[in-house]
Every structure is written in structure tokens, then in C-alpha cells.
Design a protein around this motif. Structure first.
Motif, PDB file in Angstrom:
ATOM      1  N   PRO A  49      26.514  65.189  71.622  1.00 40.70           N
ATOM      2  CA  PRO A  49      25.416  64.200  71.699  1.00 40.70           C
ATOM      3  C   PRO A  49      24.734  63.934  70.367  1.00 40.70           C
ATOM      4  N   LYS A  50      24.873  64.853  69.411  1.00 42.49           N
ATOM      5  CA  LYS A  50      24.232  64.676  68.106  1.00 42.49           C
ATOM      6  C   LYS A  50      25.062  63.834  67.145  1.00 42.49           C
ATOM      7  N   LEU A  51      26.316  63.509  67.531  1.00 44.04           N
ATOM      8  CA  LEU A  51      27.161  62.672  66.683  1.00 44.04           C
ATOM      9  C   LEU A  51      26.581  61.263  66.609  1.00 44.04           C
TER      10      LEU A  51
ATOM     11  N   LEU B  32      30.482  56.897  66.254  1.00 41.43           N
ATOM     12  CA  LEU B  32      31.568  57.868  66.391  1.00 41.43           C
ATOM     13  C   LEU B  32      31.789  58.235  67.853  1.00 41.43           C
ATOM     14  N   ARG B  33      30.688  58.390  68.606  1.00 34.31           N
ATOM     15  CA  ARG B  33      30.832  58.708  70.034  1.00 34.31           C
ATOM     16  C   ARG B  33      31.583  57.587  70.771  1.00 34.31           C
ATOM     17  N   LEU B  34      31.222  56.337  70.472  1.00 31.54           N
ATOM     18  CA  LEU B  34      31.886  55.214  71.136  1.00 31.54           C
ATOM     19  C   LEU B  34      33.360  55.140  70.749  1.00 31.54           C
TER      20      LEU B  34
ATOM     21  N   GLN C 263      36.546  55.278  73.274  1.00 24.29           N
ATOM     22  CA  GLN C 263      37.596  54.269  73.239  1.00 24.29           C
ATOM     23  C   GLN C 263      38.983  54.921  73.254  1.00 24.29           C
ATOM     24  N   PHE C 264      39.166  55.977  72.458  1.00 20.84           N
ATOM     25  CA  PHE C 264      40.453  56.676  72.428  1.00 20.84           C
ATOM     26  C   PHE C 264      40.717  57.420  73.732  1.00 20.84           C
ATOM     27  N   ALA C 265      39.660  57.753  74.462  1.00 19.61           N
ATOM     28  CA  ALA C 265      39.822  58.500  75.717  1.00 19.61           C
ATOM     29  C   ALA C 265      40.223  57.612  76.882  1.00 19.61           C
TER      30      ALA C 265
ATOM     31  N   GLU D  37      26.646  57.623  79.378  1.00 16.19           N
ATOM     32  CA  GLU D  37      27.099  56.812  78.245  1.00 16.19           C
ATOM     33  C   GLU D  37      28.570  56.427  78.399  1.00 16.19           C
ATOM     34  N   ALA D  38      29.404  57.391  78.797  1.00 19.81           N
ATOM     35  CA  ALA D  38      30.829  57.127  78.983  1.00 19.81           C
ATOM     36  C   ALA D  38      31.047  56.132  80.123  1.00 19.81           C
TER      37      ALA D  38
END
Length: 367
Positions: A16-18, A22-24, A28-30, A85-86
């Protein structure tokens, strides 16, 4: 000497601190890249866009799931269950799409829906869904309005931006549906509108496999499993991997040596598989033109004489497709306008878990 113990982290509390960007990117890759097939029994729509449960719908196949040819509904990707968020990210381009209905009791129906993400998933049309393009007429206020039941109508449920890639079987380009595709391409609207990537396939291999780790590695598992796989015909490494999987993991009762040899021929560049498929694609594209001139030569396979043969039925052998003279000026000019399509090989994982089937047979014999 001190031995270090290897540990594998199963949690990442700092995620969560990223930075948000970068989190998004990680989300996307997931996202899984899957294929949803539009088949004859998948979609049935009335002219007003509502699901019509009275025509062109194979209720039994949907209810019992006993057919290997039934399109499998895609579940929401696993990342939607990770966090808020995901879930929001997966819902940006993915959503539920209605693909028909099936009866439930008297006067009641269950709407069937698939999860579809236009940014990662591919729509695949085989010949069973579009080999016939019947024209119907509706009378309204004394006027006769002709309309066509065709693949463009099914995209009503999948309309979004950006549009998804589309894959079509070579057999689907035969006959009336081939003319439909050509006409839609000339208009640059309807079925082809906004499509970012086109694929086509001729050969489809049904894989009667269990659910071993090797199968999960290729087809995925859980909610992210995809029963349809489209492999670039030039990706010989992936094709060899699938051939090995077919030979090693197939249910013995369904294994066919000719399929394994067939895959070997597809992988072997000396067999000219790719070149032949593109020649057949061009021939069907030429046949689909409305303005085919009488002077365009149609030759017999041995080029001994000129003849006019009817197109083959969908699913017939590859080399019986009607041949055109590609050196003819009209043919060369017409082929130039053909869309750029990528050749893939179509693999379908059988909906039956054959490991489970074998286990049941073993238990029955032991009893």
C-alpha cells in the motif's frame, strides 16, 4: 560453514505504500488474458437488443454442460477479490456481459452473463456461430424493415472502448458469412469497427486433459482459467509445449496419434503450413467479394483447367478450398485491401476434468 535457510515471502505489507502508478501497473500485469468464444448457442438477441430465449438457443447444452463445444462463461478475474483498489481497477475495462438466457421452470428464465475485459480478452467466433446469415424482415407501421442476424449484433453486448481483439475461424469466412465480413470491412463499421487486432485460425485441437500443474501453467486455474487458447502459428516453442502436453497428459481413451502428428506438421516450417493458411485466407477473401469479375480465373487445384466449384462446407479439409489465380491483376488489387490478420492455432480445453473421470473409474473397479 553456516547454512542459510531459504524463505519465500507470501505477504508484502509494504504494497500500500508503493506509488499509485506502480500499484496500478502491478494490477494491470495481474489481469488474465483470456478468450471468450461466441458460438451458435451462446447469444440470442431480438431486434430491440433484449435476450430472446425462444430461438437459436441450445438450452440443454447450457444446463448440463455435457458438450465439449459449449462456450465457457468467464468468471471475474481473481484480483477483484484482493482489495477495493484492485476491484475498481478491474472494473475500469471489464464488466458483466449478457450472452443469452436459459429456462428455469415455467415462464422463468436465467440470464447468462460472462465477465469480459476489452483491454485484455479476445472475442473468438467459430463457424458454428456464423456459418448461416439469415435475413429476416420486421413490419413496423406498414413498413418492411430487413435485418440480419449476424456476428455484428452480438457485439452489441461487448461494445466498449477500446474494442477487443477479434479472432475468426477460416471456415467462418466461407459462404454468406464471408461476404458479410468483406462488406463490413469495406464500410469500416459494424463488426470491424474499432477492432485493434485481427486474428484467424484454421485448425482447432480439443485437449482432453485433467487439471495437473502442467495444464494449469498453460490454461490457468481457478477463476482465471481459460478453456480456449490462441497460439501464434509462428511461436513454435509454445506449440511444441502444447504438443508435449497433449501427448503426456491426454486421457488415453481420447488420445489420437494423428492429432499429435498433425501438431508436429504445424510446427515444422518445411511443411509450409503458414503459407498455405494465408493462401486459403486470400482465396476466401476473394470469394467473399460482391464484385468478382467473370474474367477472374478460378483454377482447378492442378491448374489444368478453369472451373467453378462451390465453396466447401465449413470444417472440410484445408486443401479443398476453391483456388483463385493470385497473379491476376484484379486479385492482386483486391488482396491489397484485405485486413492484416495474424494466424493462430486454436486449442480448446475440454470442460470435463479427465483426472476426475479416471479417478472415478479406478474407484469403481476397486469396489
Amino acid at each position: 560453514m553456516v547454512e542459510l535457510e531459504t524463505t519465500v515471502a507470501i505477504e508484502f505489507p509494504q504494497f500500500p505504500k508503493l506509488p499509485a502508478e506502480l500499484r496500478l501497473l502491478i494490477w494491470q500485469f495481474a489481469l488474465p488474458h483470456r478468450v471468450f468464444e461466441i458460438r451458435r448457442e451462446t447469444v440470442s438477441i431480438r431486434q430491440d437488443g433484449e435476450a430472446d430465449v425462444t430461438k437459436e438457443l441450445d438450452h440443454d447444452a447450457w444446463r448440463v454442460r455435457s458438450s465439449d463445444l459449449v462456450a465457457v462463461l468467464l468468471a471475474p478475474p481473481a484480483i477483484r477479490s484482493v482489495c477495493r483498489e484492485a476491484r475498481r481497477f478491474a472494473s475500469r475495462t471489464g464488466s458483466w456481459k449478457c450472452v443469452g438466457s436459459r429456462p428455469r421452470g415455467t415462464g422463468r428464465v436465467i440470464r447468462l452473463a460472462t465477465w469480459f475485459d476489452s483491454s485484455t480478452d479476445t472475442l473468438c467466433f467459430d463457424d458454428s456461430a456464423i456459418q448461416n446469415v439469415p435475413v429476416e424482415t420486421t413490419e413496423r407501421n406498414g413498413l418492411s424493415i430487413p435485418h440480419v442476424t449476424n456476428p455484428a449484433v452480438t457485439r452489441f453486448y461487448f461494445a466498449s472502448s477500446p474494442s477487443s481483439p477479434i479472432c475468426i475461424s477460416l471456415a467462418a469466412l466461407a459462404g454468406a458469412s464471408g461476404k458479410f465480413f468483406v462488406e463490413q470491412w469495406k464500410r469500416k463499421r459494424g463488426f470491424w469497427s474499432g477492432v485493434p487486432h485481427y486474428q484467424f485460425y484454421h485448425d482447432s485441437i480439443l485437449m482432453h486433459l485433467g487439471r495437473s500443474p502442467k495444464v494449469h501453467e498453460i490454461f490457468g486455474k481457478g477463476t482465471d482459467m481459460c478453456h480456449t487458447l490462441l497460439v501464434d502459428a509462428q511461436d513454435r516453442g509454445k506449440l511444441r509445449q502444447l504438443r508435449k502436453l497433449y501427448v503426456e497428459e491426454s486421457d488415453p481413451a481420447f488420445f489420437q496419434r494423428r492429432v499429435a502428428d498433425w501438431l508436429e506438421d504445424i510446427i515444422n516450417p518445411e511443411e509450409g503450413y503458414v503459407q498455405q493458411c494465408f493462401k486459403d485466407l486470400k482465396d476466401l477473401w476473394l470469394k467473399g467479394q460482391e464484385d468478382v469479375p467473370s474474367s477472374a480465373l478460378v483454377l482447378s487445384p492442378d491448374r489444368a483447367n478453369i472451373q467453378m466449384r462451390s465453396l466447401i462446407e465449413p470444417g472440410a479439409v484445408l486443401h479443398t478450398i476453391q483456388k483463385f489465380d493470385h497473379a491476376h491483376d484484379w486479385c492482386k488489387e483486391t488482396v491489397k485491401a484485405m485486413p492484416d490478420m495474424q494466424l493462430v492455432v486454436h486449442f480448446r480445453l475440454c470442460i470435463t476434468n479427465h483426472d476426475h473421470e479416471r479417478d472415478q473409474k479406478t474407484k469403481s473397479l476397486e469396489n
